[in-house]
Design an enzyme around this catalytic site. Structure first.
Site, PDB file in Angstrom:
ATOM      1  CG  ASP A  61      11.365  10.541 -27.155  1.00  0.00           C
ATOM      2  OD1 ASP A  61      11.565  11.369 -26.253  1.00  0.00           O
ATOM      3  OD2 ASP A  61      12.235  10.169 -27.947  1.00  0.00           O
ATOM      4  CG  ASP A 157      11.354  16.170   6.054  1.00  0.00           C
ATOM      5  OD1 ASP A 157      12.119  15.455   6.728  1.00  0.00           O
ATOM      6  OD2 ASP A 157      11.205  17.394   6.248  1.00  0.00           O
ATOM      7  CD  GLU A 217      38.945   5.474  -7.360  1.00  0.00           C
ATOM      8  OE1 GLU A 217      39.243   5.996  -6.280  1.00  0.00           O
ATOM      9  OE2 GLU A 217      37.870   4.851  -7.533  1.00  0.00           O
ATOM     10  CD  GLU A 245      17.723 -10.775  -2.890  1.00  0.00           C
ATOM     11  OE1 GLU A 245      17.941  -9.844  -2.077  1.00  0.00           O
ATOM     12  OE2 GLU A 245      17.451 -11.934  -2.546  1.00  0.00           O
ATOM     13  N   GLY A 269      39.763   9.164  -0.347  1.00  0.00           N
ATOM     14  CA  GLY A 269      40.054   8.133  -1.336  1.00  0.00           C
ATOM     15  C   GLY A 269      39.284   8.291  -2.629  1.00  0.00           C
TER      16      GLY A 269
END
Length: 403
Positions: A61, A157, A217, A245, A269
């Site tokens: 803002d 790219d 999950e 880091e 999964g």
């Protein structure tokens, strides 16, 4: 009879006062040395360091300046960006007979503001929980295609790698306070990319490189550490890098859905799937090292729940040398230990989320944390304490760069 208190002879009292004077004088040079710490030492909290903190924590803002980048020990050319997405008039209500749950996940996926899934149920029933059949669709930043192109195979790219400084999300209600009915819950969770070579049932036998996200999950249940308020209060939340880091992560190409084709959600999964939609609009470009933000917005049947969504990300790219973008790249700023320490301090000090109206004072809150941290550091022995001493000068510097 009460014994009389023995009084020291006047001569001895005068000698005692004289003996104390050299001690008082001996402290003065130390005070002068503290006051005389040079501005160069104080500038260890550098202007690029403050710009980095402002990009990470301040609302666009007031300022969309991406700063000079992350002031760590990386040395190389970088392209800093502060991506902003605003959507007005977002309707979180369904039909007059429907209860609605809207799930939003803010992931560290470059170019994508957030992922959204809407579930409904006819009242009085409540929407079902998330399952493997649910799909979260991408809501890209407006400049997605300018950086990542319009084909899935050309995402890298322009830029080869990325890293995040922060992700921010705000939901600002615009409905009448007498017409809304619902709430907002926000929590966070760790997510990571996994890549496996998955065998395919083909003739001849073949395999496919499959990308998946672990940790999703966490979206299935509101976390123990959460923000939960009425819809009318809105929310502002952010995620920053809690790692030691700021590593770079590669831009992925050729990925529009997670999991990919020929692999089911259960086999990968994952608790549900992600779909970026048309390649000309958005795509899945990778996952950075930030905690995901999970948001659940509930709306009761017949309610009028509207809001403005505003999200932004402070991100740094490694541009390819053969592109026009490379000429806009700059050297990564010198390491600023103090700025990084204060970044970690803010990370530990801020709550999961706050009410939307408090977002306006976010940078002021961060500045107070900065000043408090530097005051505390001034009592630390060694170089850090020496740099932080004279915090009034740092406060002046912060004030000069404030909004």
């Amino acid at each position: 009879m009460t014994p009389r208190r023995q009084q020291r002879p006047k001569g001895q009292l005068a000698k005692a006062k004289q003996a104390k004077q050299p001690l008082a004088r001996s402290r003065r040079p130390r005070r002068r040395r503290r006051a005389a710490i040079t501005q160069n030492n104080l500038m260890m909290l550098s202007e690029p360091g403050l710009s980095f903190l402002k990009c990470a924590f301040a609302s666009p803002d007031s300022n969309t300046d991406p700063g000079k980048g992350i002031p760590d020990n990386f040395e190389g050319k970088v392209l800093s960006q502060k991506n902003v997405y605003t959507e007005t008039g977002v309707n979180f209500s369904g039909a007059t007979t429907q209860n609605v749950d809207t799930y939003i996940i803010v992931l560290p996926t470059p170019g994508v503001a957030f992922w959204r899934c809407i579930k409904t149920a006819t009242a009085p029933a409540q929407p079902a929980a998330l399952t493997t059949t649910d799909v979260f669709t991408a809501v890209p930043f407006p400049d997605f295609t300018s950086l990542f192109g319009t084909t899935a195979t050309n995402r890298a790219d322009q830029v080869a790698a990325f890293r995040y400084a922060s992700m921010n999300f705000g939901l600002y209600p615009t409905c009448n306070s007498t017409q809304y009915n619902g709430g907002i819950s926000v929590w966070k969770g760790a997510v990571q990319m996994s890549t496996t070579q998955y065998p395919l049932d083909t003739t001849p036998e073949s395999s496919q490189l499959v990308h998946a996200i672990t940790g999703l999950e966490s979206a299935l249940k509101v976390g123990d550490e959460n923000y939960s308020e009425s819809f009318i209060d809105g929310v502002f939340t952010q995620s920053i890098n809690g790692n030691a880091e700021f590593p770079f992560y590669p831009i992925l190409e050729g990925v529009q859905t997670l999991p990919g084709q020929n692999v089911t959600v259960a086999q990968a999964g994952m608790p549900f799937s992600l779909d970026a939609g048309a390649a000309t609009v958005a795509g899945f470009t990778g996952i950075g090292g930030m905690d995901a933000i999970f948001i659940k917005v509930t709306a009761a049947a017949g309610s009028v729940n509207t809001a403005t969504i505003k999200t932004w990300a402070c991100i740094e790219y490694r541009p390819n040398t053969n592109t026009a973008l490379y000429k806009y790249a700059h050297d990564s700023p010198a390491e600023d230990i103090i700025a990084l320490q204060q970044y970690r301090k803010v990370y530990k000090s801020l709550p999961v989320a706050v009410r939307a109206k408090l977002n306006a004072n976010m940078w002021e809150r961060v500045k107070r944390l900065l000043k408090a941290g530097l005051v505390a550091a001034s009592y630390v022995p060694g170089p850090v304490g020496g740099i932080a001493t004279g915090v009034q000068h740092i406060g002046d510097l912060i004030a000069e760069l404030s909004f």
